[in-house]
Design an enzyme around this catalytic site. Structure first.
Site, PDB file in Angstrom:
ATOM      1  NE  ARG A  47      22.747  57.635  35.054  1.00  0.00           N
ATOM      2  CZ  ARG A  47      22.592  56.452  35.504  1.00  0.00           C
ATOM      3  NH1 ARG A  47      21.393  56.266  36.050  1.00  0.00           N
ATOM      4  NH2 ARG A  47      23.564  55.564  35.845  1.00  0.00           N
TER       5      ARG A  47
ATOM      6  NE  ARG B 211      24.153  46.542  35.240  1.00  0.00           N
ATOM      7  CZ  ARG B 211      24.121  47.839  35.811  1.00  0.00           C
ATOM      8  NH1 ARG B 211      23.565  47.889  37.092  1.00  0.00           N
ATOM      9  NH2 ARG B 211      24.375  48.963  35.500  1.00  0.00           N
TER      10      ARG B 211
ATOM     11  CE  LYS C 264      23.982  56.828  40.681  1.00  0.00           C
ATOM     12  NZ  LYS C 264      24.739  56.042  40.212  1.00  0.00           N
TER      13      LYS C 264
ATOM     14  NE  ARG D 259      27.026  52.373  33.008  1.00  0.00           N
ATOM     15  CZ  ARG D 259      26.869  51.724  34.152  1.00  0.00           C
ATOM     16  NH1 ARG D 259      27.471  50.452  34.166  1.00  0.00           N
ATOM     17  NH2 ARG D 259      25.921  51.619  35.033  1.00  0.00           N
TER      18      ARG D 259
ATOM     19  NE  ARG E  18      28.120  47.844  39.372  1.00  0.00           N
ATOM     20  CZ  ARG E  18      27.240  48.889  39.279  1.00  0.00           C
ATOM     21  NH1 ARG E  18      27.463  49.742  40.338  1.00  0.00           N
ATOM     22  NH2 ARG E  18      26.845  49.261  38.002  1.00  0.00           N
TER      23      ARG E  18
HETATM   24  P1  AMP Z   1      22.482  52.252  36.482  1.00  0.00           P
HETATM   25  O1  AMP Z   1      21.815  51.151  36.872  1.00  0.00           O
HETATM   26  O2  AMP Z   1      21.814  53.466  37.241  1.00  0.00           O
HETATM   27  O3  AMP Z   1      23.800  52.562  36.171  1.00  0.00           O
HETATM   28  O4  AMP Z   1      21.683  52.604  35.225  1.00  0.00           O
HETATM   29  C1  AMP Z   1      22.058  51.638  33.791  1.00  0.00           C
HETATM   30  C2  AMP Z   1      21.733  52.399  32.567  1.00  0.00           C
HETATM   31  O5  AMP Z   1      20.243  52.795  32.238  1.00  0.00           O
HETATM   32  C3  AMP Z   1      22.434  53.969  32.297  1.00  0.00           C
HETATM   33  O6  AMP Z   1      23.824  53.504  31.883  1.00  0.00           O
HETATM   34  C4  AMP Z   1      21.630  54.354  31.405  1.00  0.00           C
HETATM   35  O7  AMP Z   1      21.566  53.891  30.208  1.00  0.00           O
HETATM   36  C5  AMP Z   1      20.155  54.005  31.881  1.00  0.00           C
HETATM   37  N1  AMP Z   1      19.739  54.729  32.677  1.00  0.00           N
HETATM   38  C6  AMP Z   1      19.360  54.779  34.047  1.00  0.00           C
HETATM   39  N2  AMP Z   1      18.985  55.921  34.606  1.00  0.00           N
HETATM   40  C7  AMP Z   1      18.699  56.752  33.666  1.00  0.00           C
HETATM   41  C8  AMP Z   1      18.351  58.132  33.643  1.00  0.00           C
HETATM   42  N3  AMP Z   1      18.000  58.901  34.742  1.00  0.00           N
HETATM   43  N4  AMP Z   1      18.335  58.810  32.385  1.00  0.00           N
HETATM   44  C9  AMP Z   1      18.770  58.080  31.169  1.00  0.00           C
HETATM   45  N5  AMP Z   1      19.013  57.002  31.312  1.00  0.00           N
HETATM   46  C10 AMP Z   1      19.293  56.276  32.436  1.00  0.00           C
END
Ligand code: AMP
Length: 218
Positions: free
Chosen positions: A88, A156, A13, A167, A123
């Site tokens: 989310r 990461r 995404k 996750r 990644r």
């Molecule tokens: P992402 O890069 O979008 O996969 O986000 C990495 C991490 O940030 C996630 O695994 C969550 O720990 C946190 N995170 C990002 N967006 C949200 C959200 N909308 N609500 C809660 N935690 C978030």
């Protein structure tokens, strides 16, 4: 136009959001990028968020809702924006409605869990500017350094296989209910994530065309 990208972590995404953002000239608001930046800078919010992010859990709703509420005030969002990684949870989606933020389209990128785990192992991320790459699907020019800032690419911590499984579990429990939430509002189209980024992009634009966006008024 205001667009949300939904999908499991690693579904692509963020990559599609970037492409659509460039094509439409509207910013991408990524809560993951904002949180990682706060963690790197050791801000108060970053310190609170770091444990959740490191273990693949969701950061509490009030923190991420606050991030998005503030960011949406910026003037670059006035002609539209793309949300990547937000909402989310159902309470986050409800918070957007409470803010009177109109969502025009939700693109749900669907990829089987098995493929997600394989994809995530390839990644790479730039710790300096946050850009993301994939060794097979989206390599940087030399596969080692970031194309934007020349930072050395790393894996990461939360892309390690054991965290990815957590996750994914979090995604199914807390985020997947948003598919029904937006479907019932007639806002959602599902795109099946393809092996090639460009093929997913074609399907994404096709899905976006099916939403009848109002003409932009100048
Ligand atoms: P992402 O890069 O979008 O996969 O986000 C990495 C991490 O940030 C996630 O695994 C969550 O720990 C946190 N995170 C990002 N967006 C949200 C959200 N909308 N609500 C809660 N935690 C978030």
């Amino acid at each position: 136009m205001n667009i949300i990208f939904l999908g499991a972590p690693g579904a692509g995404k963020g990559t599609q959001a970037e492409i659509v953002s460039r094509r439409f000239g509207i910013p991408t608001l990524s809560t993951g990028v904002i949180l990682r930046d706060a963690i790197k800078k050791e801000t108060v919010m970053g310190t609170v968020a770091s444990g959740y992010v490191a273990s693949g859990k969701l950061v509490p709703d009030d923190i991420v809702i606050g991030i998005i509420r503030d960011r949406l005030q910026d003037c670059d969002c006035k002609d539209g924006f793309i949300l990547d990684g937000f909402p989310r949870t159902v309470p986050q989606a409800q918070a957007l409605e409470d803010m009177d933020v109109k969502i025009d389209a939700v693109i749900n990128i669907e990829v089987p869990d098995k493929s997600i785990v394989t994809r995530m192992s390839g990644r790479r991320a730039c710790p300096s500017c946050g850009a993301t790459y994939h060794i097979k699907y989206k390599p940087s020019a030399d596969s080692i350094h970031c194309d934007n800032c020349n930072g050395e690419l790393t894996v990461r911590h939360d892309d390690q296989p054991e965290v990815v499984l957590d996750r994914l579990m979090t995604y199914h429990e807390q985020t997947a209910p948003l598919i029904g939430y937006y479907e019932s509002r007639g806002k959602l189209k599902t795109v099946i994530g393809q092996a090639e980024v460009g093929d997913t992009t074609d399907l994404t634009f096709k899905a976006l065309e099916e939403f009848k966006f109002p003409e932009k008024k100048d």
